[in-house]
Design an enzyme around this catalytic site. Structure first.
Site, PDB file in Angstrom:
ATOM      1  N   SER A 151       0.854  -1.196   0.000  1.00  0.00           N
ATOM      2  CA  SER A 151       0.000   0.000   0.000  1.00  0.00           C
ATOM      3  C   SER A 151       0.885   1.240   0.000  1.00  0.00           C
ATOM      4  O   SER A 151       2.073   1.154   0.314  1.00  0.00           O
ATOM      5  CB  SER A 151      -0.869  -0.024   1.270  1.00  0.00           C
ATOM      6  OG  SER A 151      -1.491   1.229   1.499  1.00  0.00           O
ATOM      7  N   TYR A 197      -4.255  -0.776   9.771  1.00  0.00           N
ATOM      8  CA  TYR A 197      -3.947  -0.954   8.345  1.00  0.00           C
ATOM      9  C   TYR A 197      -2.511  -0.507   8.066  1.00  0.00           C
ATOM     10  O   TYR A 197      -1.749  -1.204   7.380  1.00  0.00           O
ATOM     11  CB  TYR A 197      -4.941  -0.147   7.507  1.00  0.00           C
ATOM     12  CG  TYR A 197      -4.860  -0.399   6.017  1.00  0.00           C
ATOM     13  CD1 TYR A 197      -5.470  -1.511   5.447  1.00  0.00           C
ATOM     14  CD2 TYR A 197      -4.180   0.471   5.183  1.00  0.00           C
ATOM     15  CE1 TYR A 197      -5.406  -1.743   4.083  1.00  0.00           C
ATOM     16  CE2 TYR A 197      -4.106   0.252   3.818  1.00  0.00           C
ATOM     17  CZ  TYR A 197      -4.725  -0.858   3.269  1.00  0.00           C
ATOM     18  OH  TYR A 197      -4.652  -1.075   1.914  1.00  0.00           O
TER      19      TYR A 197
HETATM   20  P1  NAP Z   1     -11.782  -5.079  -2.024  1.00  0.00           P
HETATM   21  O1  NAP Z   1     -12.523  -4.877  -3.287  1.00  0.00           O
HETATM   22  O2  NAP Z   1     -12.436  -4.816  -0.718  1.00  0.00           O
HETATM   23  O3  NAP Z   1     -11.119  -6.517  -2.048  1.00  0.00           O
HETATM   24  C1  NAP Z   1     -10.593  -7.123  -0.897  1.00  0.00           C
HETATM   25  C2  NAP Z   1     -10.606  -8.603  -1.150  1.00  0.00           C
HETATM   26  O4  NAP Z   1     -10.104  -9.287   0.027  1.00  0.00           O
HETATM   27  C3  NAP Z   1     -12.022  -9.103  -1.395  1.00  0.00           C
HETATM   28  O5  NAP Z   1     -11.967 -10.145  -2.335  1.00  0.00           O
HETATM   29  C4  NAP Z   1     -12.397  -9.638  -0.033  1.00  0.00           C
HETATM   30  O6  NAP Z   1     -13.416 -10.587  -0.048  1.00  0.00           O
HETATM   31  C5  NAP Z   1     -11.076 -10.259   0.372  1.00  0.00           C
HETATM   32  N1  NAP Z   1     -11.062 -10.580   1.782  1.00  0.00           N
HETATM   33  C6  NAP Z   1     -11.040  -9.731   2.824  1.00  0.00           C
HETATM   34  N2  NAP Z   1     -11.096 -10.407   3.978  1.00  0.00           N
HETATM   35  C7  NAP Z   1     -11.175 -11.725   3.644  1.00  0.00           C
HETATM   36  C8  NAP Z   1     -11.288 -12.927   4.386  1.00  0.00           C
HETATM   37  N3  NAP Z   1     -11.356 -12.939   5.738  1.00  0.00           N
HETATM   38  N4  NAP Z   1     -11.341 -14.104   3.720  1.00  0.00           N
HETATM   39  C9  NAP Z   1     -11.297 -14.120   2.378  1.00  0.00           C
HETATM   40  N5  NAP Z   1     -11.209 -13.024   1.613  1.00  0.00           N
HETATM   41  C10 NAP Z   1     -11.149 -11.840   2.248  1.00  0.00           C
HETATM   42  O7  NAP Z   1     -10.521  -4.098  -2.005  1.00  0.00           O
HETATM   43  P2  NAP Z   1      -9.236  -3.982  -2.955  1.00  0.00           P
HETATM   44  O8  NAP Z   1      -8.953  -2.555  -3.031  1.00  0.00           O
HETATM   45  O9  NAP Z   1      -9.377  -4.780  -4.200  1.00  0.00           O
HETATM   46  O10 NAP Z   1      -8.154  -4.630  -1.998  1.00  0.00           O
HETATM   47  C11 NAP Z   1      -7.275  -5.667  -2.400  1.00  0.00           C
HETATM   48  C12 NAP Z   1      -5.938  -5.463  -1.705  1.00  0.00           C
HETATM   49  O11 NAP Z   1      -5.363  -4.243  -2.185  1.00  0.00           O
HETATM   50  C13 NAP Z   1      -6.023  -5.330  -0.189  1.00  0.00           C
HETATM   51  O12 NAP Z   1      -4.931  -5.975   0.405  1.00  0.00           O
HETATM   52  C14 NAP Z   1      -5.924  -3.827   0.005  1.00  0.00           C
HETATM   53  O13 NAP Z   1      -5.434  -3.501   1.273  1.00  0.00           O
HETATM   54  C15 NAP Z   1      -4.961  -3.476  -1.088  1.00  0.00           C
HETATM   55  N6  NAP Z   1      -4.910  -2.059  -1.463  1.00  0.00           N
HETATM   56  C16 NAP Z   1      -5.989  -1.442  -2.034  1.00  0.00           C
HETATM   57  C17 NAP Z   1      -5.883  -0.120  -2.402  1.00  0.00           C
HETATM   58  C18 NAP Z   1      -7.004   0.625  -3.062  1.00  0.00           C
HETATM   59  O14 NAP Z   1      -6.864   1.838  -3.296  1.00  0.00           O
HETATM   60  N7  NAP Z   1      -8.107   0.011  -3.394  1.00  0.00           N
HETATM   61  C19 NAP Z   1      -4.701   0.585  -2.196  1.00  0.00           C
HETATM   62  C20 NAP Z   1      -3.631  -0.076  -1.609  1.00  0.00           C
HETATM   63  C21 NAP Z   1      -3.743  -1.406  -1.252  1.00  0.00           C
HETATM   64  P3  NAP Z   1     -14.975 -10.110   0.123  1.00  0.00           P
HETATM   65  O15 NAP Z   1     -15.366  -9.493  -1.196  1.00  0.00           O
HETATM   66  O16 NAP Z   1     -15.675 -11.382   0.432  1.00  0.00           O
HETATM   67  O17 NAP Z   1     -14.992  -9.123   1.251  1.00  0.00           O
END
Ligand code: NAP
Length: 252
Positions: free
Chosen positions: A144, A157
């Site tokens: 991140s 986080y």
């Molecule tokens: P997201 O759409 O909320 O995706 C998160 C994913 O993790 C979803 O598939 C979610 O499943 C899964 N997940 C969370 N807890 C879980 C659990 N206990 N068991 C199984 N699956 C679980 O958000 P995203 O932005 O794509 O995030 C993906 C990664 O990128 C994360 O590590 C996040 O911290 C990182 N990130 C995102 C951003 C951003 O700007 N979006 C920036 C930096 C880093 P469900 O759909 O079932 O909840």
């Protein structure tokens, strides 16, 4: 292997949290580069299955709750029994909880640290043992901007993603000699469920956009090229690196 350094044909990738967002974007990009994909998800992943099968690659859904380390060994075993091998692990699943530091609860601390850091380590351990025994592989952790910066109102986080940066380097140090690359991608501001609250907040949305040199939120597909690179032979001498894919955010 073909002459294409980025070709992933014949490889199998595990992508956690692949039902939506960045995980879906990365899973699709790896499939487009030739890999079969084990999708680890706790929610319905049929949309991602359709996208992967549309590329002609195989998709295997592994249902698992990554709130605890309990499914880690099973994920490796089901991948190998279902798709025949395991070459690439993308530790993408993650959560965020927001609150002032004075109000932050132990539950919001533990939940985020467990999924974002503890499970990431123990799934890497399970996959790493398999990769060591089978000639190597690639591990890509999703870090991140808060691997580098402090953030605000997201104590657990920031702690977890700072830890992801450290673990990426530690695992690279331990496993580089076993033909395993361990690197991370640090996404900038990407439009997903994770950032829905920020996108909906008019003031924060404007402030964020003003600081991104590219002038737009990233899309999950923007992460695909970095993931294919780090999973491929093109990155065979890249170790412990945290690759920002952020539209220039950190350069400001
Ligand atoms: P997201 O759409 O909320 O995706 C998160 C994913 O993790 C979803 O598939 C979610 O499943 C899964 N997940 C969370 N807890 C879980 C659990 N206990 N068991 C199984 N699956 C679980 O958000 P995203 O932005 O794509 O995030 C993906 C990664 O990128 C994360 O590590 C996040 O911290 C990182 N990130 C995102 C951003 C951003 O700007 N979006 C920036 C930096 C880093 P469900 O759909 O079932 O909840």
């Amino acid at each position: 292997m073909s002459g294409n350094l980025f070709d992933l044909s014949g490889k199998v990738a595990v992508v956690t949290g692949a039902n939506t967002g960045i995980g879906q974007g990365i899973a699709l990009a790896l499939a487009q580069a030739g890999a079969d994909i084990a999708l680890v998800a706790r929610s319905d992943a049929s949309e991602t299955v359709g996208l992967i099968e549309g590329t002609g690659r195989r998709a295997l859904v592994i249902t698992a709750d990554l709130a605890s380390t309990e499914p880690c060994e099973r994920i490796v075993a089901e991948t190998v029994s279902g798709l025949g091998r395991l070459d690439i692990l993308v530790n993408n699943a993650g959560i965020i909880r927001r609150n002032d530091a004075t109000e932050f609860t132990e539950d919001d601390w533990d939940a985020v640290l467990d999924t974002n850091l503890k499970v990431l380590f123990f799934l890497s351990q399970a996959a790493g043992k398999h990769m060591i025994a089978h000639g190597g592989g690639s591990i890509i952790n999703i870090a991140s901007m808060l691997t580098f910066q402090g953030g605000i109102r997201v104590a657990s986080y920031t702690a977890s993603k700072s830890g992801v940066g450290g673990l990426t380097k530690l695992l690279a140090n331990e496993w580089a000699g076993q033909n395993i690359t361990v690197n991370a991608i640090a996404p900038g501001y990407i439009a997903t469920n994770n950032t829905a609250a920020l996108q909906a907040d008019e003031t924060r949305n404007r402030q964020i956009l003003e600081r991104i040199p590219a002038g737009r939120w990233g899309e999950p597909s923007d992460l695909g090229g970095a993931a294919v690179f780090l999973a491929s032979d093109a990155a065979r001498y890249v170790q412990g690196h945290i690759l920002a894919v952020d539209g220039g955010w950190l350069a400001r």
